[in-house]
Design a protein around this motif. Structure first.
Motif, PDB file in Angstrom:
ATOM      1  N   PHE A 145     -24.586  20.899  41.153  1.00 27.46           N
ATOM      2  CA  PHE A 145     -24.148  20.411  39.856  1.00 27.46           C
ATOM      3  C   PHE A 145     -24.144  18.886  39.790  1.00 27.46           C
ATOM      4  O   PHE A 145     -24.518  18.302  38.782  1.00 27.46           O
ATOM      5  CB  PHE A 145     -22.757  20.956  39.526  1.00 27.46           C
ATOM      6  CG  PHE A 145     -22.726  22.435  39.301  1.00 27.46           C
ATOM      7  CD1 PHE A 145     -23.303  22.988  38.175  1.00 27.46           C
ATOM      8  CD2 PHE A 145     -22.144  23.284  40.228  1.00 27.46           C
ATOM      9  CE1 PHE A 145     -23.285  24.364  37.962  1.00 27.46           C
ATOM     10  CE2 PHE A 145     -22.126  24.652  40.032  1.00 27.46           C
ATOM     11  CZ  PHE A 145     -22.700  25.196  38.897  1.00 27.46           C
ATOM     12  N   ARG A 146     -23.678  18.246  40.848  1.00 26.87           N
ATOM     13  CA  ARG A 146     -23.610  16.782  40.881  1.00 26.87           C
ATOM     14  C   ARG A 146     -24.545  16.231  41.956  1.00 26.87           C
ATOM     15  O   ARG A 146     -24.226  15.244  42.627  1.00 26.87           O
ATOM     16  CB  ARG A 146     -22.175  16.335  41.147  1.00 26.87           C
ATOM     17  CG  ARG A 146     -21.139  16.850  40.159  1.00 26.87           C
ATOM     18  CD  ARG A 146     -21.382  16.287  38.765  1.00 26.87           C
ATOM     19  NE  ARG A 146     -21.207  14.850  38.725  1.00 26.87           N
ATOM     20  CZ  ARG A 146     -20.039  14.248  38.504  1.00 26.87           C
ATOM     21  NH1 ARG A 146     -18.961  14.991  38.301  1.00 26.87           N
ATOM     22  NH2 ARG A 146     -19.957  12.945  38.484  1.00 26.87           N
ATOM     23  N   GLY A 147     -25.696  16.864  42.114  1.00 28.17           N
ATOM     24  CA  GLY A 147     -26.632  16.429  43.148  1.00 28.17           C
ATOM     25  C   GLY A 147     -27.144  15.017  42.923  1.00 28.17           C
ATOM     26  O   GLY A 147     -27.407  14.281  43.882  1.00 28.17           O
ATOM     27  N   PHE A 148     -27.268  14.602  41.661  1.00 21.12           N
ATOM     28  CA  PHE A 148     -27.748  13.248  41.394  1.00 21.12           C
ATOM     29  C   PHE A 148     -26.736  12.214  41.881  1.00 21.12           C
ATOM     30  O   PHE A 148     -27.116  11.157  42.391  1.00 21.12           O
ATOM     31  CB  PHE A 148     -28.000  13.083  39.903  1.00 21.12           C
ATOM     32  CG  PHE A 148     -28.912  11.943  39.568  1.00 21.12           C
ATOM     33  CD1 PHE A 148     -30.280  12.056  39.756  1.00 21.12           C
ATOM     34  CD2 PHE A 148     -28.416  10.756  39.084  1.00 21.12           C
ATOM     35  CE1 PHE A 148     -31.120  11.002  39.461  1.00 21.12           C
ATOM     36  CE2 PHE A 148     -29.252   9.700  38.788  1.00 21.12           C
ATOM     37  CZ  PHE A 148     -30.613   9.827  38.973  1.00 21.12           C
ATOM     38  N   ASP A 149     -25.448  12.502  41.724  1.00 18.47           N
ATOM     39  CA  ASP A 149     -24.410  11.606  42.262  1.00 18.47           C
ATOM     40  C   ASP A 149     -24.513  11.518  43.775  1.00 18.47           C
ATOM     41  O   ASP A 149     -24.416  10.431  44.359  1.00 18.47           O
ATOM     42  CB  ASP A 149     -23.021  12.104  41.860  1.00 18.47           C
ATOM     43  CG  ASP A 149     -22.761  11.920  40.379  1.00 18.47           C
ATOM     44  OD1 ASP A 149     -23.533  11.203  39.740  1.00 18.47           O
ATOM     45  OD2 ASP A 149     -21.789  12.496  39.872  1.00 18.47           O
ATOM     46  N   THR A 150     -24.680  12.661  44.415  1.00 18.61           N
ATOM     47  CA  THR A 150     -24.806  12.666  45.870  1.00 18.61           C
ATOM     48  C   THR A 150     -26.046  11.906  46.315  1.00 18.61           C
ATOM     49  O   THR A 150     -26.024  11.198  47.333  1.00 18.61           O
ATOM     50  CB  THR A 150     -24.852  14.112  46.381  1.00 18.61           C
ATOM     51  OG1 THR A 150     -23.703  14.825  45.900  1.00 18.61           O
ATOM     52  CG2 THR A 150     -24.862  14.149  47.894  1.00 18.61           C
ATOM     53  N   MET A 151     -27.123  12.034  45.567  1.00 17.63           N
ATOM     54  CA  MET A 151     -28.334  11.286  45.877  1.00 17.63           C
ATOM     55  C   MET A 151     -28.056   9.791  45.835  1.00 17.63           C
ATOM     56  O   MET A 151     -28.488   9.032  46.715  1.00 17.63           O
ATOM     57  CB  MET A 151     -29.424  11.650  44.862  1.00 17.63           C
ATOM     58  CG  MET A 151     -30.745  10.945  45.071  1.00 17.63           C
ATOM     59  SD  MET A 151     -31.622  11.552  46.515  1.00 17.63           S
ATOM     60  CE  MET A 151     -32.891  10.296  46.655  1.00 17.63           C
ATOM     61  N   GLY A 152     -27.334   9.345  44.827  1.00 16.42           N
ATOM     62  CA  GLY A 152     -26.971   7.936  44.764  1.00 16.42           C
ATOM     63  C   GLY A 152     -26.056   7.510  45.892  1.00 16.42           C
ATOM     64  O   GLY A 152     -26.187   6.405  46.436  1.00 16.42           O
ATOM     65  N   GLU A 153     -25.146   8.402  46.279  1.00 11.25           N
ATOM     66  CA  GLU A 153     -24.202   8.049  47.342  1.00 11.25           C
ATOM     67  C   GLU A 153     -24.895   7.898  48.694  1.00 11.25           C
ATOM     68  O   GLU A 153     -24.607   6.967  49.458  1.00 11.25           O
ATOM     69  CB  GLU A 153     -23.104   9.108  47.414  1.00 11.25           C
ATOM     70  CG  GLU A 153     -22.161   9.087  46.216  1.00 11.25           C
ATOM     71  CD  GLU A 153     -21.289  10.327  46.153  1.00 11.25           C
ATOM     72  OE1 GLU A 153     -21.394  11.150  47.075  1.00 11.25           O
ATOM     73  OE2 GLU A 153     -20.516  10.461  45.190  1.00 11.25           O
ATOM     74  N   ILE A 154     -25.810   8.790  49.021  1.00 11.70           N
ATOM     75  CA  ILE A 154     -26.487   8.657  50.308  1.00 11.70           C
ATOM     76  C   ILE A 154     -27.457   7.477  50.286  1.00 11.70           C
ATOM     77  O   ILE A 154     -27.716   6.857  51.327  1.00 11.70           O
ATOM     78  CB  ILE A 154     -27.224   9.953  50.701  1.00 11.70           C
ATOM     79  CG1 ILE A 154     -28.310  10.328  49.683  1.00 11.70           C
ATOM     80  CG2 ILE A 154     -26.235  11.099  50.867  1.00 11.70           C
ATOM     81  CD1 ILE A 154     -29.137  11.528  50.093  1.00 11.70           C
ATOM     82  N   THR A 155     -27.984   7.141  49.105  1.00 15.39           N
ATOM     83  CA  THR A 155     -28.811   5.935  49.008  1.00 15.39           C
ATOM     84  C   THR A 155     -27.984   4.698  49.290  1.00 15.39           C
ATOM     85  O   THR A 155     -28.412   3.792  50.027  1.00 15.39           O
ATOM     86  CB  THR A 155     -29.446   5.840  47.617  1.00 15.39           C
ATOM     87  OG1 THR A 155     -30.209   7.030  47.356  1.00 15.39           O
ATOM     88  CG2 THR A 155     -30.361   4.635  47.511  1.00 15.39           C
ATOM     89  N   VAL A 156     -26.789   4.647  48.721  1.00 13.11           N
ATOM     90  CA  VAL A 156     -25.891   3.522  48.992  1.00 13.11           C
ATOM     91  C   VAL A 156     -25.497   3.491  50.467  1.00 13.11           C
ATOM     92  O   VAL A 156     -25.437   2.414  51.091  1.00 13.11           O
ATOM     93  CB  VAL A 156     -24.646   3.614  48.094  1.00 13.11           C
ATOM     94  CG1 VAL A 156     -23.600   2.585  48.505  1.00 13.11           C
ATOM     95  CG2 VAL A 156     -25.029   3.429  46.644  1.00 13.11           C
ATOM     96  N   LEU A 157     -25.234   4.658  51.048  1.00 10.87           N
ATOM     97  CA  LEU A 157     -24.870   4.716  52.462  1.00 10.87           C
ATOM     98  C   LEU A 157     -25.998   4.163  53.334  1.00 10.87           C
ATOM     99  O   LEU A 157     -25.756   3.374  54.261  1.00 10.87           O
ATOM    100  CB  LEU A 157     -24.558   6.159  52.855  1.00 10.87           C
ATOM    101  CG  LEU A 157     -24.185   6.410  54.324  1.00 10.87           C
ATOM    102  CD1 LEU A 157     -22.928   5.634  54.690  1.00 10.87           C
ATOM    103  CD2 LEU A 157     -23.994   7.898  54.578  1.00 10.87           C
ATOM    104  N   GLY A 158     -27.229   4.558  53.051  1.00 10.19           N
ATOM    105  CA  GLY A 158     -28.357   4.023  53.807  1.00 10.19           C
ATOM    106  C   GLY A 158     -28.518   2.529  53.611  1.00 10.19           C
ATOM    107  O   GLY A 158     -28.798   1.788  54.567  1.00 10.19           O
ATOM    108  N   ALA A 159     -28.323   2.053  52.374  1.00  6.53           N
ATOM    109  CA  ALA A 159     -28.436   0.615  52.114  1.00  6.53           C
ATOM    110  C   ALA A 159     -27.359  -0.166  52.853  1.00  6.53           C
ATOM    111  O   ALA A 159     -27.614  -1.247  53.388  1.00  6.53           O
ATOM    112  CB  ALA A 159     -28.356   0.349  50.611  1.00  6.53           C
ATOM    113  N   VAL A 160     -26.143   0.382  52.893  1.00  7.59           N
ATOM    114  CA  VAL A 160     -25.058  -0.287  53.610  1.00  7.59           C
ATOM    115  C   VAL A 160     -25.376  -0.373  55.096  1.00  7.59           C
ATOM    116  O   VAL A 160     -25.174  -1.415  55.743  1.00  7.59           O
ATOM    117  CB  VAL A 160     -23.727   0.457  53.370  1.00  7.59           C
ATOM    118  CG1 VAL A 160     -22.654  -0.035  54.327  1.00  7.59           C
ATOM    119  CG2 VAL A 160     -23.275   0.272  51.936  1.00  7.59           C
ATOM    120  N   ALA A 161     -25.865   0.720  55.671  1.00  8.32           N
ATOM    121  CA  ALA A 161     -26.196   0.715  57.099  1.00  8.32           C
ATOM    122  C   ALA A 161     -27.283  -0.314  57.400  1.00  8.32           C
ATOM    123  O   ALA A 161     -27.185  -1.079  58.375  1.00  8.32           O
ATOM    124  CB  ALA A 161     -26.646   2.107  57.538  1.00  8.32           C
TER     125      ALA A 161
END
Length: 972
Positions: free
Chosen positions: A751-767
């Motif tokens: 249902f909120r897969g697009f939000d999760t996609m954004g969150e893991i993108t941010v996580l990768g960018a932070v790393a």
């Protein structure tokens, strides 16, 4: 499915492949770029049959239909023409760049930038949605910034790239606002709907604001007055970039936008005054300034500005025949201007200079290049039997008809522009005549055969169009104009001779007047002398730009001095204060809290939170003097939070919180090494001063107010009646539509897969950011690194005490046993991953569990063992994770469903029977990979224990470890 979407996709894929090519070779990245461009060009040519029949080829992918945001690829005659220009001239420029670029340049990066820009430009011309067009529009600004500033070491390249990016991006923001207004008026952002709503749009009160904003976007991109100043400064780019951006692509994007929206916005006095007025000023200023340039590329830059102004004037005139002339001159200008830029590049490549005060007699050293440049410059001047003559004569015809027999001002301005264009064309070709210059210290010769081939192709096209216009470009011009005018298509004739008429007289007058004016300037004005530049030329728009940027910088510094601080504490204090005061100011009266009595208290739960509160307070007290103790106490609050989630029947949150606490505690423990030395305890440093006591009291009160406020809000939310909550929606649909019984996991991956996609993108960018920031630095001095000695220099019997030897033996034994723990924890991670869709678990939790297993290995063996034995490459884990998650969404998209729509396959497998495999499983796998990769990348960045560059044996490092490091107490 149409092949239309693959045209820009091929360009972007080519950019990715080109940048992956090894450095030091020009052939391989050039071959990849040329192959991708040629394939896209063939796909575009294959669509001409449909375009010629009057069809509009389109392909739609549903994204957010409720907001009118679909990905729409649309090709009509106008889009086809610009696509052919972008790809055809782009292919020739790529071939030219193969020989122009030096082996010392990062050539792979150059071709990747070129193809990325090509893809962005194709996205602009093929977009069938207004918002989609704006996205690609801004992408052209970004990629052109990279191309103009390609030679990063040069100050003029950085300045030109920054100027172009600032101006065009500001115009892009205006364009976005204008498109939003236009879509609001039309009731849709779909281009077909907008084009069909012309009458309603022009009668709407918001027409003028939309027109002004869209005009700002188009005029800034196409370097029209008063935004023309950025284009000459963009000449610091490599010549292939200048040839491509300023002939067929970037500066033509604004022209394309005006043509695309001409049926909707034209025909009003506002359109004529804004578009026509800007074009007229640009046409005259650009052509006049071009005469007095000393750099050959600078002359071509101002001539480009002038010709873009000519096209803009034609579009501002607003008659159907003026549109025909504008489209025709757009084609002709792209051809002769690209060839001229490449000819200048050849001169620069062979002589080492572009200064027309130095260059003379090049016809003797490079006769073929001279002939090509002379023909192309003649086309630019409007000499008969060349393509530029035909479109310029059509321009003279429309200029003479604008004012009728009463107002000849436009005809005079057009003739004056023609005179100036002849003058600067003669100045351009003057470098090929006269005695050969003696100021060049090396022999000048013709360039390689294939470097000159693109110029030959374009010059041949100039001649072919000039001699046989109807047979060469008649059909192409017709389909492009029909896409703009539709039923208003006028009758026109592309014949070379139309008899003795006023436009012919204007052309002859321009040629003769330009020749006389040039001779006069050579004899009277001394074009080689900088001091003879007219006063008008010194009124530079670039200076106004720099003044504005300086004023903005001063204003920003002043605002920062008034409102900002370099210390974190005051900023955080202001944020917390606003969080406390905002509800008090906005909520009047404040909502009352439910009744609360001691009988409602759950004593075990209250005791649990007393422990958590005690840990938090103790951590605040200990943080200044004993960081390790404070970290342990903070971990205690995390454990209490995990137990609270479990207490309140949220096992997913409890499990996630527990694993997050485990991983972050280790990472923060490593991060302690980077902090400055600890403060001395109060008993050693004396009593705190009064200011310090006041600051601590203030912070305590503010923290208490914030905490109590959040506690009150949480209590009010948790105790309110559960009526029509959003949770019912997910509970009822999780199993039926998401295919899973675990509502939390289905919510995250479906249902909120697009939000999760954004969150893991941010996580990768932070790393990646943490790794980039820390990989060039080392921790504070109190953390002593391991001495980098050779294995033969390390003798444990000499350098270690018995206690240290025992400690080292204990670590070795513990390490052996800890390695057996890795497969066990790996199985546990797989278990929680596989059960996540129906029971507590999932990709995020499984990733944290597996990351914890790797952290344990690091703690006993270091990152060397983890990298050498496990072959762990965190960057690749992040990349593959993001690619997997994004690929899941694109798979649904390609099948015609919204992005990240979940599907479930039912497979019948031997022994296992029927197995349900949801696409969310693949998405969750991407989450797992990103979490593991990001965690390990941050671990490597914080640890700084990798000895790969020194190749020190692990045994030697372990033997040196106890004697090298100071006591733990001193580090922490």
């Amino acid at each position: 499915m149409s092949t239309l979407p693959f045209i820009p996709i091929l360009a972007f894929c080519g950019a990715f492949l080109a940048v992956c090519m090894p450095g030091g070779s020009r052939l391989r990245p050039a071959a990849v770029a040329g192959a991708a461009t040629l394939a896209a060009l063939l796909l575009a040519i294959a669509e001409f049959g449909h375009i010629r029949a009057g069809e509009v080829v389109s392909e739609r992918f549903t994204w957010l239909p409720q907001f009118g945001l679909d990905l729409v690829w649309r090709m009509d005659g106008l889009a086809w023409l610009f696509t052919i220009m972008v790809l055809g001239i782009g292919l020739l420029v790529l071939l030219y760049a193969r020989y122009y670029m030096s082996r010392r340049d990062p050539v792979a990066r150059f071709f990747a930038y070129m193809l990325a820009f090509m893809g962005a430009m194709l996205g602009v011309v093929l977009s069938g949605n207004l918002i989609q067009l704006v996205v690609f529009w801004e992408l052209t600004s970004l990629t052109s910034f990279l191309l103009i500033g390609y030679w990063q070491e040069r100050n003029d390249a950085r300045r030109g790239a920054r100027m172009a990016f600032t101006v065009t991006t500001a115009g892009g923001l205006c364009l976005l606002a204008g498109m939003l207004i236009l879509g609001h008026i039309a009731g849709s952002y779909d281009l077909d709907v907008v084009l069909a709503a012309a009458g309603r749009i022009q009668q709407d009160p918001l027409y003028v604001p939309a027109l002004v904003l869209i005009a700002l976007g188009a005029l800034t991109k196409s370097a029209q007055f008063p935004f023309h100043f950025w284009l000459p400064h963009a000449m610091a780019a490599p010549t292939p970039v200048s040839s491509y951006l300023h002939s067929a692509t970037m500066v033509k994007a604004g022209i394309f936008l005006l043509m695309r929206l001409w049926p909707v916005l034209s025909g009003t006095p506002e359109w004529t005054w804004i578009i026509g007025g800007a074009g007229l000023c640009t046409m005259l200023i650009g052509s006049f300034f071009a005469i007095f340039q000393h750099d050959m590329k600078g002359l071509l830059a101002y001539s480009t500005i002038s010709h873009l102004g000519l096209i803009t004037v034609l579009l501002g005139i607003g008659t159907p025949l003026s549109v025909v002339a504008a489209v025709f001159h757009t084609m002709n200008h792209a051809v002769f201007k690209a060839s001229l830029f490449m000819a200048v590049g050849i001169v620069d490549h062979e002589t080492g200079t572009r200064d027309m005060r130095v260059l003379r007699g090049l016809r003797r050293a490079m006769p073929r290049t001279a002939a090509l440049a002379i023909v192309a410059s003649a086309a630019m001047a409007g000499v008969p039997l060349l393509n530029g003559f035909l479109s310029k004569e059509m321009f003279f015809t429309e200029a003479a008809l604008v004012g009728g027999t009463e107002d000849w001002s436009m005809a005079v301005a057009a003739t004056l522009m023609g005179i100036f264009s002849v003058a600067y064309s003669l100045r351009f070709i003057s470098v090929f005549f006269g005695p050969l210059t003696q100021e060049i210290d090396h022999p000048v010769h013709e360039p390689p055969r294939w470097m000159r081939f693109p110029v030959e192709c374009l010059v041949l096209l100039c001649i072919a169009v000039g001699v046989l216009p109807q047979r060469t470009v008649g059909d192409v011009l017709a389909v492009a104009v029909h896409a703009i005018l539709g039923v208003r298509m006028p009758e026109y004739d592309l014949a070379i001779w139309h008899g003795l008429n006023l436009p012919l007289a204007m052309s002859a007058g321009a040629l003769a007047g330009g020749l006389v004016f040039y001779i006069f300037l050579r004899r009277r004005a001394n074009l080689r002398d900088r001091s003879k530049v007219p006063v008008l030329h010194r009124l530079k728009g670039a200076q106004a730009y720099e003044t504005c940027m300086l004023a903005l910088g001063v204003a920003a510094d002043t605002l920062m001095r008034w409102t900002g601080t370099r210390r974190l504490q005051p900023q955080f204090r202001a944020i917390v204060a606003m969080l406390v005061l905002a509800p008090l100011l906005l909520a009047a009266p404040l909502p009352g809290l439910p009744a609360f009595g001691l009988g409602d208290v759950d004593l075990p739960f209250a005791a649990l939170w007393l422990i958590g509160a005690g840990c938090a307070v103790a951590a605040a007290v200990k943080a200044k003097y004993h960081r390790l103790a404070a970290l342990a106490l903070v971990g205690g609050t995390g454990v209490v939070t995990s137990i609270t989630f479990l207490w309140l029947s949220a096992p997913d949150l409890a499990l996630t919180q527990l694993m997050v606490e485990t991983v972050t505690t280790v990472l923060i423990l490593l991060g302690l090494r980077w902090l400055p030395p600890r403060a001395q305890p109060r008993a050693l440093s004396g009593p705190a001063p009064a200011s310090t006591r006041w600051r601590r009291t203030r912070d305590l009160l503010l923290a208490a107010a914030g905490g109590l406020g959040l506690a009150a809000v949480s209590y009010a939310v948790l105790t309110r009646p559960a009526v029509d909550t959003i949770s019912d929606f997910y509970i009822l649909r999780a199993l039926a539509e998401g295919g899973g019984a675990n509502v939390v996991n289905v919510l995250l991956v479906d249902f909120r897969g697009f939000d999760t996609m954004g969150e893991i993108t941010v996580l990768g960018a932070v790393a990646l950011t943490v790794y980039a920031l820390l990989r060039r630095f080392r921790p504070a001095r109190e953390s002593v690194p391991i001495p980098l000695q050779q294995a033969s220099d390390v003798d444990p019997a000499v350098h270690q005490s018995p206690a240290q030897q025992a400690n080292g033996g204990y670590l070795l034994v513990a390490g052996v046993y800890m390695r057996f723990l890795l497969p066990v924890m790996g199985v546990i991670a797989v278990y929680f991953f596989m059960r996540g869709h129906n029971m507590p678990g999932g990709g995020f939790v499984a990733g944290l569990i597996f990351a914890t297993a790797l952290i344990v290995q690091y703690m006993v063996a270091g990152t060397d063992w983890v990298e050498d034995h496990l072959r762990l490459r965190p960057h690749r884990w992040i990349a593959w994770g993001l690619a997997t998650a994004c690929g899941t969404g694109l798979g649904a998209w390609l099948l015609g469903y919204p992005f990240l729509t979940s599907h479930t396959a039912h497979l019948a497998l031997p022994l296992l029977g029927e197995v349900h495999v949801p696409s969310a499983f693949v998405f969750d796998l991407g989450v797992f990979l990103v979490v593991v990769g990001a965690t390990m990348l941050i671990l490597v960045a914080l640890a700084h224990q990798s000895l790969r560059s020194h190749r020190m044996p692990v045994a030697a490092a372990r033997a040196a470890l106890p004697s090298a490091l100071p006591p733990t107490k001193e580090i922490l």
